[in-house]
Design a protein around this motif. Structure first.
Motif, mmCIF file in Angstrom:
data_model
loop_
_atom_site.group_PDB
_atom_site.id
_atom_site.type_symbol
_atom_site.label_atom_id
_atom_site.label_comp_id
_atom_site.label_asym_id
_atom_site.label_seq_id
_atom_site.Cartn_x
_atom_site.Cartn_y
_atom_site.Cartn_z
ATOM 1 N N PRO A 240 85.950 -104.250 -1.140
ATOM 2 C CA PRO A 240 84.512 -104.878 -0.741
ATOM 3 C C PRO A 240 84.647 -106.142 -0.415
ATOM 4 O O PRO A 240 85.266 -107.130 -1.619
ATOM 5 C CB PRO A 240 83.619 -104.395 -1.755
ATOM 6 N N ASN A 241 84.332 -106.807 0.554
ATOM 7 C CA ASN A 241 84.149 -108.233 0.847
ATOM 8 C C ASN A 241 85.721 -108.957 1.348
ATOM 9 O O ASN A 241 85.326 -110.031 1.445
ATOM 10 C CB ASN A 241 83.543 -109.032 -0.382
ATOM 11 N N ASP A 242 86.653 -108.187 1.432
ATOM 12 C CA ASP A 242 87.828 -108.654 2.088
ATOM 13 C C ASP A 242 87.665 -108.373 3.553
ATOM 14 O O ASP A 242 86.975 -107.383 4.110
ATOM 15 C CB ASP A 242 88.872 -107.857 1.489
ATOM 16 N N SER A 243 88.302 -109.033 4.368
ATOM 17 C CA SER A 243 88.536 -108.912 5.622
ATOM 18 C C SER A 243 90.058 -109.131 6.199
ATOM 19 O O SER A 243 90.644 -109.806 5.663
ATOM 20 C CB SER A 243 87.562 -109.956 6.525
ATOM 21 N N VAL A 244 90.300 -108.899 7.352
ATOM 22 C CA VAL A 244 91.337 -109.301 8.182
ATOM 23 C C VAL A 244 91.205 -109.334 9.638
ATOM 24 O O VAL A 244 90.347 -108.841 10.122
ATOM 25 C CB VAL A 244 92.426 -107.962 8.043
ATOM 26 N N LEU A 245 91.941 -110.415 10.067
ATOM 27 C CA LEU A 245 91.756 -110.689 11.554
ATOM 28 C C LEU A 245 93.017 -109.869 12.188
ATOM 29 O O LEU A 245 94.095 -109.896 12.040
ATOM 30 C CB LEU A 245 91.884 -112.229 11.802
ATOM 31 N N LEU A 246 92.701 -109.303 13.518
ATOM 32 C CA LEU A 246 93.605 -108.520 14.227
ATOM 33 C C LEU A 246 93.326 -109.499 15.709
ATOM 34 O O LEU A 246 92.541 -109.683 16.298
ATOM 35 C CB LEU A 246 93.236 -107.250 14.570
ATOM 36 N N GLU A 247 94.621 -109.758 16.009
ATOM 37 C CA GLU A 247 94.788 -110.505 17.454
ATOM 38 C C GLU A 247 94.499 -109.566 18.598
ATOM 39 O O GLU A 247 94.529 -108.337 18.326
ATOM 40 C CB GLU A 247 96.115 -111.140 17.547
ATOM 41 N N SER A 248 94.266 -110.351 19.589
ATOM 42 C CA SER A 248 93.967 -109.497 21.017
ATOM 43 C C SER A 248 95.144 -108.597 21.198
ATOM 44 O O SER A 248 96.357 -109.103 21.105
ATOM 45 C CB SER A 248 93.787 -110.562 22.116
ATOM 46 N N ASN A 249 95.039 -107.395 21.466
ATOM 47 C CA ASN A 249 96.051 -106.478 22.061
ATOM 48 C C ASN A 249 96.944 -105.983 20.712
ATOM 49 O O ASN A 249 98.176 -105.606 21.033
ATOM 50 C CB ASN A 249 97.038 -107.001 23.224
ATOM 51 N N GLU A 250 96.636 -106.406 19.659
ATOM 52 C CA GLU A 250 97.576 -106.257 18.611
ATOM 53 C C GLU A 250 97.376 -104.392 18.159
ATOM 54 O O GLU A 250 96.248 -104.291 17.781
ATOM 55 C CB GLU A 250 97.277 -107.006 17.273
ATOM 56 N N THR A 251 98.310 -103.752 18.316
ATOM 57 C CA THR A 251 98.233 -102.572 17.912
ATOM 58 C C THR A 251 97.742 -102.215 16.433
ATOM 59 O O THR A 251 98.495 -102.619 15.517
ATOM 60 C CB THR A 251 99.336 -101.759 18.259
ATOM 61 N N HIS A 252 96.921 -101.448 16.150
ATOM 62 C CA HIS A 252 96.420 -101.111 14.898
ATOM 63 C C HIS A 252 95.587 -99.762 14.405
ATOM 64 O O HIS A 252 95.341 -99.074 15.504
ATOM 65 C CB HIS A 252 95.542 -102.333 14.476
ATOM 66 N N ARG A 253 95.549 -99.441 13.357
ATOM 67 C CA ARG A 253 94.462 -98.423 13.182
ATOM 68 C C ARG A 253 93.833 -98.744 11.599
ATOM 69 O O ARG A 253 94.140 -99.833 10.906
ATOM 70 C CB ARG A 253 94.966 -96.950 12.567
ATOM 71 N N VAL A 254 92.746 -98.117 11.496
ATOM 72 C CA VAL A 254 91.813 -98.401 10.487
ATOM 73 C C VAL A 254 91.595 -97.261 9.554
ATOM 74 O O VAL A 254 91.189 -96.113 10.141
ATOM 75 C CB VAL A 254 90.566 -99.069 10.411
ATOM 76 N N GLU A 255 92.178 -96.912 8.320
ATOM 77 C CA GLU A 255 92.086 -95.764 7.488
ATOM 78 C C GLU A 255 91.324 -95.742 6.235
ATOM 79 O O GLU A 255 91.234 -96.963 5.689
ATOM 80 C CB GLU A 255 93.488 -95.270 7.254
ATOM 81 N N ASN A 256 90.370 -95.046 5.767
ATOM 82 C CA ASN A 256 89.729 -94.904 4.430
ATOM 83 C C ASN A 256 90.843 -94.183 3.760
ATOM 84 O O ASN A 256 90.894 -92.940 3.602
ATOM 85 C CB ASN A 256 88.425 -94.076 4.680
#
Length: 115
Positions: A73-89
Motif C-alpha cells: 500500500p502506497n507504493d508505486s511504479v512507473l512503466l515507460e511507453s511501450n514497456e511490456t508488463h503485467r500486474v498480478e495480485n
C-alpha cells in the motif's frame, strides 16, 4: 470542474473479482481504479501510454520482461511507453490499485478488446 461519481462511472468486469473503473481524465492523462482477486494476473501487454501503478490495498507485483517489483500500500511504479508488463495480485487478499496513464486513454482500451 467535472466530477466523476465512483458508483456512476463506466466499469469493466470481465472476470469475477477483477474490476476496472474509469475515473477522471482528459487527453493528457486518465485514471483507472481497479481491484484484483488473489492470484489474478493481467497478460503481458504494452501500450503507447506511460503508466504509473499505485497500490492502494493488498499486494501487487508488476513484472516486465527484465524485472519485477512487489508493491505494498502506497507504493508505486512507473512503466515507460511501450514497456511490456503485467500486474498480478500475489497476495492472499483482494488488491486495489490506481493506474494513471499519460497521455490519457479512452476506456475503450478495455471495453472494445477482443478476447
Amino acid at each position: 470542474m467535472k466530477p466523476v461519481r465512483f458508483d456512476e462511472a463506466e466499469t469493466y468486469e470481465p472476470e469475477e473479482g477483477w474490476c476496472r473503473v474509469a475515473m477522471a481524465g482528459s487527453d493528457q492523462f486518465s485514471f483507472e481504479w481497479f481491484e484484483k482477486p488473489p492470484g489474478h494476473s493481467s497478460p503481458m501487454h504494452d501500450h503507447e501510454n506511460e503508466q504509473v501503478c499505485l497500490c492502494l490495498e493488498g499486494e501487487l507485483t508488476v513484472a516486465t520482461e527484465d524485472d519485477k517489483v512487489t508493491l505494498q500500500p502506497n507504493d508505486s511504479v512507473l512503466l515507460e511507453s511501450n514497456e511490456t508488463h503485467r500486474v498480478e495480485n500475489t497476495g492472499n487478499e483482494r488488491a486495489v490499485g490506481l493506474d494513471v496513464f499519460a497521455p490519457g486513454r479512452s476506456f475503450d482500451f478495455w471495453t472494445d478488446r477482443e478476447e
